[in-house]
Write an enzyme that holds these catalytic residues in place. Sequence first.
Site, PDB file in Angstrom:
ATOM      1  N   LYS A 105       0.876  -1.182   0.000  1.00  0.00           N
ATOM      2  CA  LYS A 105       0.000   0.000   0.000  1.00  0.00           C
ATOM      3  C   LYS A 105       0.907   1.225   0.000  1.00  0.00           C
ATOM      4  CE  LYS A 105      -3.004   2.639   3.001  1.00  0.00           C
ATOM      5  NZ  LYS A 105      -3.445   2.761   4.391  1.00  0.00           N
ATOM      6  N   GLY A 166      -7.221   9.273  10.959  1.00  0.00           N
ATOM      7  CA  GLY A 166      -7.387   9.320  12.411  1.00  0.00           C
ATOM      8  C   GLY A 166      -8.434  10.298  12.908  1.00  0.00           C
ATOM      9  N   ALA A 192      -9.092   5.636   5.703  1.00  0.00           N
ATOM     10  CA  ALA A 192      -8.810   6.844   6.493  1.00  0.00           C
ATOM     11  C   ALA A 192     -10.040   7.665   6.843  1.00  0.00           C
ATOM     12  CB  ALA A 192      -7.800   7.756   5.806  1.00  0.00           C
ATOM     13  N   GLY A 193     -10.135   7.973   8.102  1.00  0.00           N
ATOM     14  CA  GLY A 193     -11.184   8.864   8.588  1.00  0.00           C
ATOM     15  C   GLY A 193     -12.470   8.158   8.982  1.00  0.00           C
ATOM     16  N   ASN A 214      -8.705   1.832  11.190  1.00  0.00           N
ATOM     17  CA  ASN A 214      -7.607   1.575  12.121  1.00  0.00           C
ATOM     18  C   ASN A 214      -7.821   2.310  13.442  1.00  0.00           C
ATOM     19  OD1 ASN A 214      -5.225   1.229  13.526  1.00  0.00           O
ATOM     20  ND2 ASN A 214      -3.890   1.794  11.884  1.00  0.00           N
ATOM     21  N   THR A 215      -7.667   3.646  13.423  1.00  0.00           N
ATOM     22  CA  THR A 215      -7.749   4.421  14.666  1.00  0.00           C
ATOM     23  C   THR A 215      -9.020   4.131  15.456  1.00  0.00           C
ATOM     24  OG1 THR A 215      -6.477   6.177  13.636  1.00  0.00           O
ATOM     25  CG2 THR A 215      -7.683   6.757  15.625  1.00  0.00           C
TER      26      THR A 215
END
Lengths: 265, 339
Positions: A105, A166, A192-193, A214-215
């Site tokens: 990635k 995040g 993301a986000g 993830n976050t």
Amino acid sequence: MNTSTLPIRDTPFILAGKAFASRFLLGTGKFQSKQDLANSVATSGTEIVTVALRRIDLDHHEENIIEYIPQNVTLLTNTSGARNAQEAIRIARLAKEAGHGNWIKIEVINDSKYLLPDNNETIKATEILVKEGFIVLPYVSPDLYVARELVKAGAAAVMPLGSFIGSNQGLKTREMIKVLINEIDLPIIVDAGIGAPSQAAEAMELGAAAVLANTAVATAAQPAAIAQAFALAVQAGRLAHLSGVPQKRSLADASSPLTGFLYEN
Amino acid sequence: MISLTQIQKLLTDSRPETLEALAKDAQRLTEQNFGRTISLYAPVYLSNYCSSHCTYCGFHSLNKIKRIKLTGEETRKEMTAIHATGIRNILLLTGESYKFTPVSYLKEAAMIAKDFFQGIAIEVHPMQTSEYQELYTTGVDGVTIYQETYDKVRYTEVHISGYKKDYDFRRETPARAAAAGIRQISMGILLGLSDVTRDVYELFCHLREMEKSFPGVEYSLSFPRLRTIKGREFAICDIDDRTFLKILCLTRVLFPRVGLNLSTREHPKLRDHLLGIGITKVSAGSNTAVGGYTLKTIEDQDPQFDTEDKRSVAEIVAMIKSKGFDPVFTDWRPIENKA
């Protein structure tokens, strides 16, 4: 939930010729412990996890993230920490040499405040790494022209950001992602986000091929539980997409004021 | 950006609820941006030769201490001991002496450090861009350079002689390091030197300047408080724990992604409580004297400052875990740095 039991039969998620039952991808940073990560992989049933090569601690046995990821899960090494195409390429080659496979990635970030990806450098890195035989999944700000360049370069998917990494803000780039879903014949993986399972479901309803989080998982009070919630939300969103989500309508839309006259006797 | 008056107002607001609310914001932002992780590092003092006279420092040129610098073999010995504790991020420190610790000496130390550590940073005298470039391509990823104070008058008073007297050259140092390719830059002020409000404000302005000119650099800030040296007071820091915490939290709220470092100069109780509120990187098992890890007895050591937290790396790791954080030894594995 087994997709074969769904009232609508889904096709497997095909990425670079490989079939996956799960459309939920998990990132591995920011967890309180590696065990939390391992549990989250297990409860979510994810089959693809992404790991920053530069974050892999080869020295400390206990800290080596790779040892917490089951063999049957596809490792998607990422180039986090690269500031330009050359560094991303170097990291990708290091990953291959270290035996982490050829799935990469591309993350090229040269802004430590917003962590927005550098699309131009990402295209350059993709072109070169595809030629070297890598399966390349580029992480980008959603832009139609950039996505088209990535198609030309031979990317295996396009990974547009939903909002800042995040940030848990969800699909701030919704309209741009819709354009990619409509126009680009590659899997669009929203990355993301994504801060809540409902946001993951929304991306899938739009027609995204998969979602990465993830976050939101790593920093939840119970990572393994929310990881499962994400996986379920991704399935729900996928099913909704396949079913055809009805459009929103205003309440007073009963008759046909514009064309009704054509049918009057 | 926040104004000087706003910082003033916050720092003089003594209501506990103000601080608690700020700390909650800081904690939330730290978790969001750094997750439940705390990075670890340790310093290794290579030399205490110094050509500058800074009134508050244990290494200053007129202080009667035994001047030494580590040979390659001694450096290796000290690093072996630090490596054995598990530490993989190293901060190479010297006094400020072009003569005794020129770039060639620092390069040699960095070459040795590569055998032991994943992350190498330096805290030495300010240099030219070309010198930073040499160190970067050798494998140095980080530069720590504190302005100490942004109050020019006070700066002149406490930096009596030597290279460090040149305020402007020092202030431009982070920019030169960034231009050379350095990935991580740590900036800071020494609390206790001058008016804290103005210094914090000026530091924030300096950081904003850097962020705009060099957005790719990973920044961190430190707010060291002046300490005693071998029990003696050279200068006193009047910044109490509450004000200190306020400064850290304010930094986090204004700069959510900027790292915040905390050294062993702070006492254990405070360090433990600050984890996750804003702090993202802590030193552990530190010794601040040249040869302090393996070569010299405690009595023989001339530390740069006295440490408060004397716990071992293993003890710090256990504490971090007990607080629900993942201790990170390797932030970033090195890749070959190219000019």
